[in-house]
Design a protein around this motif. Structure first.
Motif, PDB file in Angstrom:
ATOM      1  N   TYR A 101      43.305  -4.513 -18.345  1.00  0.00           N
ATOM      2  CA  TYR A 101      43.330  -3.453 -17.289  1.00  0.00           C
ATOM      3  C   TYR A 101      42.291  -2.211 -17.872  1.00  0.00           C
ATOM      4  CZ  TYR A 101      47.593  -5.541 -15.075  1.00  0.00           C
ATOM      5  OH  TYR A 101      48.371  -6.209 -14.648  1.00  0.00           O
ATOM      6  N   SER A 102      41.826  -1.550 -17.104  1.00  0.00           N
ATOM      7  CA  SER A 102      40.887  -0.271 -17.382  1.00  0.00           C
ATOM      8  C   SER A 102      41.499   0.859 -16.640  1.00  0.00           C
ATOM      9  CB  SER A 102      39.633  -0.733 -16.877  1.00  0.00           C
ATOM     10  OG  SER A 102      39.197  -1.874 -17.340  1.00  0.00           O
ATOM     11  N   ARG A 103      41.194   1.967 -17.432  1.00  0.00           N
ATOM     12  CA  ARG A 103      41.519   3.389 -17.067  1.00  0.00           C
ATOM     13  C   ARG A 103      40.369   3.874 -16.065  1.00  0.00           C
ATOM     14  NH1 ARG A 103      39.665   8.054 -17.509  1.00  0.00           N
ATOM     15  NH2 ARG A 103      40.827   9.830 -17.060  1.00  0.00           N
ATOM     16  N   ALA A 104      39.197   3.378 -16.150  1.00  0.00           N
ATOM     17  CA  ALA A 104      38.081   3.983 -15.359  1.00  0.00           C
ATOM     18  C   ALA A 104      36.980   3.188 -15.513  1.00  0.00           C
ATOM     19  CB  ALA A 104      37.773   5.508 -15.594  1.00  0.00           C
ATOM     20  N   ALA A 105      36.041   3.260 -14.495  1.00  0.00           N
ATOM     21  CA  ALA A 105      34.928   2.544 -14.535  1.00  0.00           C
ATOM     22  C   ALA A 105      33.597   3.363 -14.133  1.00  0.00           C
ATOM     23  CB  ALA A 105      34.648   1.346 -13.426  1.00  0.00           C
ATOM     24  N   ASN A 106      32.346   2.886 -14.592  1.00  0.00           N
ATOM     25  CA  ASN A 106      31.217   3.785 -14.439  1.00  0.00           C
ATOM     26  C   ASN A 106      30.843   3.861 -13.035  1.00  0.00           C
ATOM     27  OD1 ASN A 106      30.333   4.304 -17.026  1.00  0.00           O
ATOM     28  ND2 ASN A 106      29.341   2.166 -17.115  1.00  0.00           N
ATOM     29  N   GLY A 107      30.601   5.238 -12.661  1.00  0.00           N
ATOM     30  CA  GLY A 107      30.605   5.502 -11.127  1.00  0.00           C
ATOM     31  C   GLY A 107      31.684   5.911 -10.504  1.00  0.00           C
ATOM     32  N   GLY A 108      32.852   5.680 -11.056  1.00  0.00           N
ATOM     33  CA  GLY A 108      34.237   6.001 -10.850  1.00  0.00           C
ATOM     34  C   GLY A 108      34.428   7.516 -10.899  1.00  0.00           C
ATOM     35  N   ILE A 109      35.713   7.818 -10.900  1.00  0.00           N
ATOM     36  CA  ILE A 109      36.193   9.082 -11.065  1.00  0.00           C
ATOM     37  C   ILE A 109      37.039   9.188 -12.402  1.00  0.00           C
ATOM     38  CG2 ILE A 109      36.522   9.493  -8.608  1.00  0.00           C
ATOM     39  CD1 ILE A 109      39.557   9.020  -8.881  1.00  0.00           C
ATOM     40  N   GLY A 110      36.640   8.327 -13.651  1.00  0.00           N
ATOM     41  CA  GLY A 110      37.313   8.733 -14.980  1.00  0.00           C
ATOM     42  C   GLY A 110      37.013  10.096 -15.226  1.00  0.00           C
ATOM     43  N   ALA A 111      36.154  10.614 -15.090  1.00  0.00           N
ATOM     44  CA  ALA A 111      35.953  11.984 -15.681  1.00  0.00           C
ATOM     45  C   ALA A 111      36.311  13.136 -14.886  1.00  0.00           C
ATOM     46  CB  ALA A 111      34.124  12.070 -15.825  1.00  0.00           C
TER      47      ALA A 111
END
Length: 355
Positions: free
Chosen positions: A185-195
Motif C-alpha cells: 500500500y502507498s500513502r501517495a503517488a507522484n502527480g497526486g495530492i500527497g503534498a
C-alpha cells in the motif's frame, strides 16, 4: 502579516459555557470541542463576512460536492499558554501558506490572510480560557474547508465553507509505537495530492493501518509508490531515522507533506550541531543499519504528537527492535521545541506569535 481585522468578524457568544464540565486531565484527542466555531462562506466568487458563533451542527445539501468528489482540506495547529497566561501560536504563517497550497491543488479558492489569521486570533481570544497552562496542555486548532455547492456533476464547486474549530488536547499517542514498513500500500503517488493536506489522503490510510493494527502494530512507515524501496512518512507524521549520529528524513515533494514540526526540528537540530541529511533513506539501508547496530532511533514528527519515538519495526515478517537510549535525539529535540512553544526558552527563530 496584515492587520487582524478582529473587529470585522461578527461574534455571537454562547449563552453558557461547557468548560466547567470538561475533565482537562483526562482528554481523548479530538473528542471535546470548545464553545464556539468560526464560519466563512465563499459564494459568487468572493469570501463573505466571517462569523464566530456557538459550536453546533449545521445543515448541508445531500448533493454537496464534498460528499461526492472529496473537495476537503484541513490544517492542524496548536495554541499554548505560558506562565503569564498569555496565549501563543506556533508558526501560523506556515499553516496559512500550506492551507492555500492544498486549496490550489484541489481547485478550491485561496483563503485570505485576514480570514485565516485574523479569524484564528479572534476565536482564540474568545476561547482563551480553554487554553490551559502547563507543558503538555494545548488547544488543538482545526481550520478546514469543504465544498458546499450542490449538484453531482463532476466539476469543482462554486461554493465553499471555511471553518475553525478548537479542541483541548494532551498527548496524541500513548504507549509504545511499533510500525510495519509498507510493501504494497502507498500513502501517495507522484502527480497526486500527497503534498496537500487533503481529507482523502487520510481515509486512504485507514484500511492498511487497520491491517497493521490487527497484527499488533500501531502505525505504518510508508514507502514510495513505484518501488517501495524509499522510506517516506510514518502514519500521519513525517519520520526521522538516526543512524550513528546523523538524522535522515525524506525530502518534501509531490508525495510528502511539508510538515511544520518536521522543518522546525531540522532547524533546531542543525542549530545545535546535529548532522541532518534530507534525502530518501532506502529500506535496504535501514535493514543494514538495524543489523549492524548503527540504527539508533526512529521517530515520527507532527503537530498532534510533536515527537513520537518508535520502538521497533517489521519488514518482510522480520521484526527489528531499536535500542533504548538515554538522552535520545527524539527526547532532546522534543524538549527544545516544546520549550519554545510554551515560552520556556528563548525563541531565537521568531516562530511564536502572541494572540
Amino acid at each position: 502579516m496584515s492587520s487582524n481585522l478582529i473587529n470585522e468578524i461578527d461574534i455571537v457568544k454562547a449563552n453558557t459555557s461547557k468548560i466547567s464540565s470538561v475533565d482537562f486531565e483526562n482528554l481523548t484527542f479530538g473528542n471535546i470541542f470548545t464553545d464556539h466555531m468560526l464560519i466563512c462562506d465563499f459564494k459568487e466568487g468572493a469570501w463573505q463576512k466571517p462569523i464566530i458563533k456557538p459550536y453546533e451542527p449545521f445543515m448541508i445539501d445531500p448533493s454537496a460536492k464534498v460528499f461526492h468528489y472529496g473537495q476537503a482540506i484541513f490544517e492542524g495547529m496548536k495554541a499554548y499558554k505560558d506562565e503569564s497566561d498569555d496565549v501563543w501560536l506556533f508558526r501560523p504563517d506556515e499553516n496559512f501558506k500550506r492551507f492555500n497550497h492544498s486549496a490550489k491543488r484541489l481547485a478550491m479558492p485561496k483563503v485570505t490572510e485576514d480570514i485565516f489569521i485574523g479569524g484564528l486570533k479572534a476565536i482564540l481570544d474568545l476561547e482563551r480560557e480553554w487554553v490551559k497552562k502547563g507543558k503538555g496542555n494545548t488547544l488543538y486548532i482545526r481550520p478546514f474547508m469543504i465544498a458546499i455547492g450542490s449538484g453531482v456533476i463532476a466539476q469543482p464547486s462554486t461554493q465553499y465553507r471555511f471553518m475553525i474549530i478548537l479542541s483541548p488536547a494532551r498527548s496524541y499517542y500513548s504507549g509504545e509505537v511499533k510500525v510495519i514498513i509498507a510493501e504494497h500500500y502507498s500513502r501517495a503517488a507522484n502527480g497526486g495530492i500527497g503534498a496537500a493536506k487533503a481529507a482523502g489522503n487520510y481515509s486512504a490510510q485507514f484500511y492498511p493501518t487497520k491491517l497493521a493494527n490487527e497484527r499488533g502494530f500501531q502505525q505504518i512507515i510508508w514507502t514510495d509508490d513505484a518501488t517501495h524501496t524509499k522510506l517516506e512518512e510514518a502514519g500521519t507524521m513525517n519520520v526521522f531515522f538516526r543512524i550513528n549520529d546523523t538524522l535522515y528524513t525524506a525530502p518534501t515533494g509531490e508525495r510528502i507533506l511539508d510538515g511544520v514540526t518536521r522543518k522546525s526540528l531540522i532547524d533546531i537540530a542543525r542549530r545545535d550541531g546535529i548532522d541532518v541529511e534530507v534525502r530518501s533513506l532506502l529500506v535496504a539501508e535501514l535493514i543494514e543499519a538495524a543489523k549492524d547496530g548503527s540504527l539508533k532511533e526512529i521517530f515520527g514528527a507532527g503537530t498532534a504528537a510533536v515527537v513520537n519515538p518508535i520502538v521497533g519495526f517489521s519488514y518482510q515478517d522480520n521484526y527489528y527492535e531499536l535500542p533504548k537510549m538515554d538522552n535520545s535525539y527524539a527526547s532532546q529535540l522534543k524538549e527544545k521545541l516544546t520549550n519554545i512553544q510554551y515560552k520556556l526558552a528563548e525563541d531565537t527563530f521568531g516562530w511564536t506569535v502572541k494572540v
